[in-house]
Design an enzyme around this catalytic site. Structure first.
Site, PDB file in Angstrom:
ATOM      1  N   HIS A  75       0.821  -1.216   0.000  1.00 30.84           N
ATOM      2  CA  HIS A  75       0.000   0.000   0.000  1.00 30.84           C
ATOM      3  C   HIS A  75       0.854   1.264   0.000  1.00 30.84           C
ATOM      4  O   HIS A  75       0.469   2.289   0.555  1.00 30.84           O
ATOM      5  CB  HIS A  75      -0.949   0.025   1.212  1.00 30.84           C
ATOM      6  CG  HIS A  75      -1.822  -1.181   1.336  1.00 30.84           C
ATOM      7  ND1 HIS A  75      -2.934  -1.386   0.561  1.00 30.84           N
ATOM      8  CD2 HIS A  75      -1.739  -2.278   2.144  1.00 30.84           C
ATOM      9  CE1 HIS A  75      -3.506  -2.534   0.875  1.00 30.84           C
ATOM     10  NE2 HIS A  75      -2.792  -3.097   1.821  1.00 30.84           N
ATOM     11  N   TYR A 357       0.241  -4.642  11.168  1.00 31.95           N
ATOM     12  CA  TYR A 357       0.040  -3.231  10.860  1.00 31.95           C
ATOM     13  C   TYR A 357       0.632  -2.321  11.937  1.00 31.95           C
ATOM     14  O   TYR A 357       1.236  -1.297  11.628  1.00 31.95           O
ATOM     15  CB  TYR A 357      -1.449  -2.944  10.669  1.00 31.95           C
ATOM     16  CG  TYR A 357      -1.967  -3.383   9.319  1.00 31.95           C
ATOM     17  CD1 TYR A 357      -2.188  -2.464   8.301  1.00 31.95           C
ATOM     18  CD2 TYR A 357      -2.216  -4.724   9.044  1.00 31.95           C
ATOM     19  CE1 TYR A 357      -2.652  -2.861   7.056  1.00 31.95           C
ATOM     20  CE2 TYR A 357      -2.671  -5.140   7.807  1.00 31.95           C
ATOM     21  CZ  TYR A 357      -2.892  -4.208   6.812  1.00 31.95           C
ATOM     22  OH  TYR A 357      -3.330  -4.609   5.584  1.00 31.95           O
TER      23      TYR A 357
END
Length: 523
Positions: A75, A357
């Site tokens: 991302h 994350y």
């Protein structure tokens, strides 16, 4: 004068504290400088050594050589905007989340949309899944949603994450993306095909972020007092789904690599605010045992004839960011960011993401990432989380002890008691890796039937796969054909014929000499 803005929003510029209203350049310590681009040197001409005592030159060169932070491993290329979540339909029967408590309630949010596999400088329009992250600034803390452009996720075993990521990255020897590496992983882990088939359809090359549907691939929970339900989120575009062909996507990547970023910015700037309606699929705990798929398996869609979509909200993006680095690049999204009324489940990929994350964000932004304005909640307090690089004591209250006291303030906010059957697990500790079974091909077969009933999706899918797979080695191609044959024999035959026609000279090499990197998944 201190800014009165909530500290989760960007600070406004404040004029310098001086009687002279003219703005001026300064050193880091605020000292005015007259010539910010001049250099101290011997002689009044373009020769002679520079002086180490040139403080301004030292500061500006030191800063520019340190102004980049590590990019996200996935991302990396993305765009962001501010907006609002509005409750459109009552859902308070299954959740106690305050931001969902009444129809019409609006809550501010930040959105970041991205490709997945490419680097920060890659093109927006390449074939790939897309990531859609939302940070909702609720009164009970920040709620982060980390969703995708496909309703399923390729893998269901957390231990496969590194290989799954690396097979889409550049080869460590050549620095090139490699179709052999990509299809070797995919063909050895066929549970991916339910997702990969969508990515190699026209859905893998959307026209813009605004024209994409958004899916919460993982299973979460809505919670309320002493009850809970399992939930998957669907966020459906109000701009209409619109995709590009492979040729259109490649052309756009060459003409405007930042096309999706530009489209989102210009749409909002012109007052054409993009919006998405938010739906939930809900499964009660007593329905899990008889449900047609394993609700914890993110490689499977929840059938809508069993679990219809229930609308409860709308997301509208209505404000562009003012500082891309401060509000988008420094934004951190983590599925551990939950609030009362929303909780995680035993979904194994979600469980893996709970660590991944946060670890990635701390590596990129430091341990005090939650003090960065765009990441800061409306209120937070835990005096044991302190110090470290980047620590600024700007949280409430300003004076804090460094331990949790036995009594006194602040008070502990009581939470509802979980039901007896929530998160109670009993069994042996074992190393377990899921195995592919016949039923894993059922939903990919449904997808293929859908493609055939919606021309030219089938034709485009076969062409897109062949264009990519033709650059893999022969043994990998053969194994991939076998995977497609488990879905549909005629499909496998069509892909074989289309692929073998495109195999370049040098087929026996790991990196075919005629290969070309198209920038998306698989090379």
């Amino acid at each position: 004068m201190a800014s009165s803005l909530p500290h989760h929003l960007p600070r406004k510029y404040e004029p310098p504290p001086t009687d002279d209203p003219t703005e001026h350049y300064t050193l880091d310590n605020g000292c005015p400088i007259l010539a910010p681009q001049a250099s101290l040197r011997i002689g009044n001409n373009l020769q002679g050594p520079l002086l180490i005592q040139d403080i301004n030159l030292l500061e500006i060169i030191s800063h520019i050589t340190h102004e980049r932070i590590p990019e996200r491993i996935v991302h990396a290329k993305g765009a962001g905007a501010h907006g609002v979540f509005e409750v459109t339909d009552d859902i308070s029967d299954v959740t106690e989340a305050k931001f969902l408590s009444k129809i019409g309630k609006k809550t501010s949010l930040l959105a970041r949309f991205s490709t997945v596999a490419g680097e920060k400088g890659s093109a927006d329009s390449v074939r790939d899944s897309r990531g859609f992250a939302f940070k909702i600034y609720t009164e009970d803390g920040n709620l982060d949603w980390l969703f995708f452009s496909t309703p399923t996720f390729p893998i269901r075993d957390g231990g496969k994450f590194p290989s799954f990521v690396h097979c889409q990255k550049k080869d460590p020897q050549t620095g090139l993306r490699d179709a052999t590496t990509f299809w070797d992983f995919m063909s050895r882990n066929p549970e991916v095909f339910n997702t990969i088939m969508l990515i190699f359809s026209d859905c893998g090359t959307p026209k813009s972020y605004r024209n994409s549907n958004i899916y919460g691939v993982n299973t979460y929970k809505f919670t309320k007092q002493d009850s809970f339900v399992f939930v998957k989120i669907h966020i459906l575009t109000n701009q209409g789904v619109n995709n590009l062909t492979q040729q259109e996507a490649e052309q756009l990547a060459g003409e405007d690599p930042d096309a999706f970023t530009r489209d989102l910015h210009d749409s909002i700037a012109s007052g054409n605010f993009p919006s998405w309606d938010v739906y939930a699929q809900i499964v009660k705990p007593e329905e899990v045992a008889s449900y047609p798929v394993n609700i914890y398996d993110p490689t499977k869609r929840w059938p809508e004839d069993w679990t219809p979509l229930r609308k409860f909200g709308r997301i509208t993006l209505n404000k562009n960011v003012e500082n891309e680095f401060g509000e988008v690049e420094q934004a951190s999204f983590n599925p551990t960011a939950i609030v009362p009324g929303w909780d995680v489940s035993a979904d194994p990929i979600l469980q893996t993401r709970l660590f991944a994350y946060g670890s990635a964000s701390r590596y990129r932004l430091g341990i005090n990432l939650h003090q960065i304005p765009v990441n800061a909640p409306l209120y937070s307090y835990n005096p044991t989380k302190r110090d470290g690089i980047g620590y600024i004591n700007n949280l409430n209250p300003p004076v804090q002890p460094n331990y949790i006291t036995a009594d006194g303030e602040p008070k502990i906010v009581p939470q509802g008691n979980p039901p007896d059957d929530q998160d109670m697990w009993s069994g042996r500790v074992m190393d377990y890796e899921s195995q592919v079974v016949t039923s894993d091909y059922d939903q990919p077969r449904e997808l293929w039937n859908y493609f055939m009933n919606h021309p030219p999706m089938a034709e485009h899918f076969i062409s897109n796969v062949a264009l990519n797979l033709s650059h893999a080695t022969k043994d990998v191609r053969e194994r991939t054909y076998t995977c497609f044959a488990n879905i549909d024999a005629a499909l496998a035959n069509d892909i074989r014929q289309a692929t073998e026609m495109k195999v370049p000279a040098g087929d026996h090499l790991k990196f075919p000499l005629a290969g070309r990197n198209r920038g998306g998944v698989g090379g």
